[in-house]
Design a protein around this motif. Structure first.
Motif, PDB file in Angstrom:
ATOM      1  N   SER A 197      -5.102  28.783  15.756  1.00 21.87           N
ATOM      2  CA  SER A 197      -3.771  28.313  16.143  1.00 21.87           C
ATOM      3  C   SER A 197      -2.998  29.423  16.848  1.00 21.87           C
ATOM      4  CB  SER A 197      -2.980  27.840  14.914  1.00 21.87           C
ATOM      5  OG  SER A 197      -3.632  26.764  14.265  1.00 21.87           O
ATOM      6  N   THR A 198      -2.033  29.007  17.638  1.00 17.54           N
ATOM      7  CA  THR A 198      -1.161  29.946  18.354  1.00 17.54           C
ATOM      8  C   THR A 198       0.266  29.776  17.852  1.00 17.54           C
ATOM      9  OG1 THR A 198      -2.559  29.816  20.320  1.00 17.54           O
ATOM     10  CG2 THR A 198      -0.328  30.668  20.617  1.00 17.54           C
ATOM     11  N   ILE A 199       0.947  30.876  17.594  1.00 15.97           N
ATOM     12  CA  ILE A 199       2.340  30.816  17.150  1.00 15.97           C
ATOM     13  C   ILE A 199       3.207  30.481  18.370  1.00 15.97           C
ATOM     14  CG2 ILE A 199       4.241  32.039  16.045  1.00 15.97           C
ATOM     15  CD1 ILE A 199       1.869  31.498  14.221  1.00 15.97           C
ATOM     16  N   THR A 200       3.767  29.271  18.383  1.00 15.20           N
ATOM     17  CA  THR A 200       4.577  28.827  19.528  1.00 15.20           C
ATOM     18  C   THR A 200       6.073  28.960  19.272  1.00 15.20           C
ATOM     19  OG1 THR A 200       4.380  26.562  18.677  1.00 15.20           O
ATOM     20  CG2 THR A 200       2.822  27.250  20.381  1.00 15.20           C
ATOM     21  N   VAL A 216       4.322  30.091   7.398  1.00 19.18           N
ATOM     22  CA  VAL A 216       4.133  29.566   8.755  1.00 19.18           C
ATOM     23  C   VAL A 216       3.701  28.113   8.598  1.00 19.18           C
ATOM     24  CG1 VAL A 216       2.736  29.686  10.861  1.00 19.18           C
ATOM     25  CG2 VAL A 216       3.528  31.790   9.769  1.00 19.18           C
ATOM     26  N   LEU A 217       4.329  27.210   9.350  1.00 19.29           N
ATOM     27  CA  LEU A 217       4.021  25.787   9.252  1.00 19.29           C
ATOM     28  C   LEU A 217       3.259  25.319  10.485  1.00 19.29           C
ATOM     29  CD1 LEU A 217       7.396  24.298   7.924  1.00 19.29           C
ATOM     30  CD2 LEU A 217       5.542  25.375   6.648  1.00 19.29           C
ATOM     31  N   SER A 218       2.414  24.322  10.302  1.00 17.99           N
ATOM     32  CA  SER A 218       1.761  23.713  11.458  1.00 17.99           C
ATOM     33  C   SER A 218       2.797  22.908  12.234  1.00 17.99           C
ATOM     34  CB  SER A 218       0.619  22.807  11.013  1.00 17.99           C
ATOM     35  OG  SER A 218       1.117  21.659  10.343  1.00 17.99           O
ATOM     36  N   LYS A 219       2.567  22.758  13.526  1.00 17.33           N
ATOM     37  CA  LYS A 219       3.534  22.076  14.388  1.00 17.33           C
ATOM     38  C   LYS A 219       3.760  20.636  13.945  1.00 17.33           C
ATOM     39  CE  LYS A 219       4.354  20.764  19.207  1.00 17.33           C
ATOM     40  NZ  LYS A 219       3.816  20.803  20.591  1.00 17.33           N
ATOM     41  N   SER A 220       2.674  19.915  13.639  1.00 20.78           N
ATOM     42  CA  SER A 220       2.803  18.509  13.257  1.00 20.78           C
ATOM     43  C   SER A 220       3.556  18.357  11.941  1.00 20.78           C
ATOM     44  CB  SER A 220       1.415  17.869  13.152  1.00 20.78           C
ATOM     45  OG  SER A 220       0.618  18.560  12.205  1.00 20.78           O
ATOM     46  N   TYR A 221       3.282  19.253  10.987  1.00 25.35           N
ATOM     47  CA  TYR A 221       3.959  19.176   9.697  1.00 25.35           C
ATOM     48  C   TYR A 221       5.442  19.513   9.824  1.00 25.35           C
ATOM     49  CZ  TYR A 221       5.040  20.180   4.816  1.00 25.35           C
ATOM     50  OH  TYR A 221       5.617  20.199   3.578  1.00 25.35           O
ATOM     51  N   THR A 247       0.722  26.150  16.477  1.00 28.84           N
ATOM     52  CA  THR A 247       0.161  25.007  17.200  1.00 28.84           C
ATOM     53  C   THR A 247      -1.341  25.219  17.356  1.00 28.84           C
ATOM     54  OG1 THR A 247       2.214  24.713  18.438  1.00 28.84           O
ATOM     55  CG2 THR A 247       0.234  23.677  19.333  1.00 28.84           C
ATOM     56  N   PRO A 248      -2.168  24.283  16.894  1.00 25.70           N
ATOM     57  CA  PRO A 248      -3.622  24.443  17.031  1.00 25.70           C
ATOM     58  C   PRO A 248      -4.028  24.462  18.494  1.00 25.70           C
ATOM     59  CG  PRO A 248      -3.079  22.232  16.290  1.00 25.70           C
ATOM     60  CD  PRO A 248      -1.813  23.023  16.225  1.00 25.70           C
ATOM     61  N   GLU A 249      -4.995  25.303  18.833  1.00 27.51           N
ATOM     62  CA  GLU A 249      -5.410  25.454  20.217  1.00 27.51           C
ATOM     63  C   GLU A 249      -6.293  24.310  20.692  1.00 27.51           C
ATOM     64  OE1 GLU A 249      -7.322  29.214  20.489  1.00 27.51           O
ATOM     65  OE2 GLU A 249      -5.510  30.378  20.110  1.00 27.51           O
TER      66      GLU A 249
END
Length: 488
Positions: A197-200, A216-221, A247-249
């Motif tokens: 994942s990339t930190i966006t 750190v949270l996933s974008k979708s969550y 955000t997953p790559e």
């Protein structure tokens, strides 16, 4: 002389040359299309595997969870305050390790010392089930309709009656949400659950935050629960500050919340424990050997490679991949063999119609090898023309597939890396939503590599040589007398 004669003969037999070239072109175009689609399938599958493994991971080491004892309780337990005021909101979190039995953190170093291992990093996967809601107190009433606080008086001489009290109303309303938490080794984030994942937004963990209450949270969550960088949320009463959004790559993340490993171990009551060890091999060609070494030297562990994990991917991606690698391969071989055979037969037939020509040339002093070279040269030109047409058709087909980008689905099976579950504080879902999140949509592409183009050129040359060899062999057996006998 050779070039002039070659040009004249090809010009004189344009239709026959075109038929041979088109036959080879169709076979070569099909090979290019199947090869490019197969490469696209492999690329799509790699994206799915990266979402489970993490970028750069060659294998994972886990341990199967042992069967619970007869006295052990496998179900989650939640406790609420029975003395709480009516309608007071109550909440309880159940944190459990996920993805297999916990391993001692000391095994990370032991795995890293195995021959062929470049790096090994541990991670702890947790599943948090959050239950929150409230109780509503009911009212006890008798048959006469009075509440339990009222009294019924009998008349003179007694005889008054009171009914059996019954509770009316009341109850409980609770929401159950589940989400996944991954403990990350903040000192080595290039391997493990956060590597893909990339930190966006915000920032990732620093080495100084090895035991800090940050997340750190996933974008979708984060989007689902409307969380932003700088806000806080609680897990089992511990407050965590959100420092980044990942955000997953390649695809949807299977992990919702990332914490420093020590914090995850504290939450899961798993001090100095991990559930997964991510392994990077020194050489991708030695993965099977590294797997065997780990299984031999560290008993009781399960080593899962990318090839093993690929077997857990199902859905239309798996079906299409099977078709491309089996049916497509054999279809390409069949069509290509037919194209070579047709080219050889047409060339041989053309030689049979040129008996007077070749017989006369031999009578004029041409040796057999020169006649053979002439036929092979003509066939090679036909093969190269067919190769050029085939490459053009194959590239057009591959471009069309990429432009259309058909969607393929992939259902992810269980893996050593653990899978995320939908939901979380304030939102999310249970098992059904977990299955939905583990279904990914991948856009299919058809990349054409230089190797594929080189293969197409090689097939064109091979087709020309095969056709030319058969025709040249037949032409070399002709004698000058054959030309005289063919004169009417």
């Amino acid at each position: 002389m050779f070039g002039i004669y070659l040009k004249r003969e090809l010009s004189r037999r344009k239709k026959a040359a075109l038929v041979v070239a088109l036959g080879l072109a169709l076979g070569i175009a099909l090979v290019i299309t199947v090869s490019s689609v197969s490469a696209g399938m492999q690329k799509a599958q790699d994206k799915v595997l990266e979402s489970l493994y993490g970028l750069g991971t060659d294998m994972t080491v886990t341990k199967a969870r042992s069967a619970p004892s007869d006295n052990a309780s496998g179900g989650p337990r939640f406790e609420f305050d029975a003395q709480a005021d009516e309608d007071e909101e109550q909440s309880s979190d159940r944190v459990m390790t996920q993805g297999g039995e916990a391993l001692s953190a000391s095994l990370i170093e032991k795995v890293g010392q195995q021959s062929g291992v470049a790096n090994a990093v541990g991670a702890l996967t947790l599943n948090v089930t959050k239950v929150d809601g409230s109780f509503t107190q009911g009212q006890a009433q008798s048959d006469s309709g009075q509440s339990d606080s009222g009294q019924s008086q009998g008349g003179p001489g007694g005889g008054g009656s009171t009914g059996q009290p019954q509770v009316q109303g009341g109850g409980a309303s609770f929401d159950v949400n589940s989400y996944s938490v991954a403990g990350v080794d903040v000192g080595d984030q290039g391997l493990g659950p956060l590597a893909g994942s990339t930190i966006t937004s915000g920032e990732t963990f620093t080495t100084a935050q090895s035991n800090a209450k940050v997340a750190v949270l996933s974008k979708s969550y984060a989007k689902e629960n409307a969380y932003k960088v700088g806000e806080t949320f609680k897990i089992s009463g511990t407050k965590y500050t959100i420092i980044g959004i990942a955000t997953p790559e390649s695809s949807e993340s299977t992990t919702d919340v990332y914490l420093p490993l020590k914090q995850a171990q504290t939450l899961g009551d798993a001090k100095n424990k991990v559930t997964t060890i991510y392994v990077k091999a020194t050489d991708s060609q030695q993965i099977d050997a590294v797997k065997s070494a780990i299984q031999k030297n560290i008993s009781g562990t399960t080593v899962t490679t990318s090839a093993d994990l690929a077997d857990t991917v199902s859905g239309s991606l798996s079906t299409a991949s099977d078709l491309a690698t089996s049916v497509g391969k054999w279809l390409s071989i069949a069509v290509l063999a037919a194209a070579f055979l047709v080219a050889a037969l047409l060339t041989s037939s053309a030689v049979s119609r040129r008996v007077r020509e070749f017989g006369t040339l031999k009578a004029l002093g041409w040796p057999s090898r020169r006649v053979t070279r002439q036929v092979v040269g003509e066939s090679m030109v036909n093969g190269l023309i067919g190769g050029g047409l085939g490459i053009a058709l194959g590239l057009a087909a591959a471009y069309t597939v990429t432009a259309i980008s058909p969607k393929l689905t992939a259902q992810l099976g269980s893996s050593g890396g653990g899978g995320g579950m939908g939901g979380g504080p304030g939102g999310g879902g249970t098992g059904q939503q977990s299955a939905a999140q583990n279904t990914m949509e991948i856009a299919l592409s058809a990349p054409v590599s230089v190797t594929t183009i080189a293969l197409a050129v090689g097939l064109a040359v091979a087709g020309g040589l095969i056709a030319g060899a058969m025709g040249g062999w037949r032409a070399s057996r002709m004698r000058p007398a054959d030309a005289l006998r063919s004169v009417s």
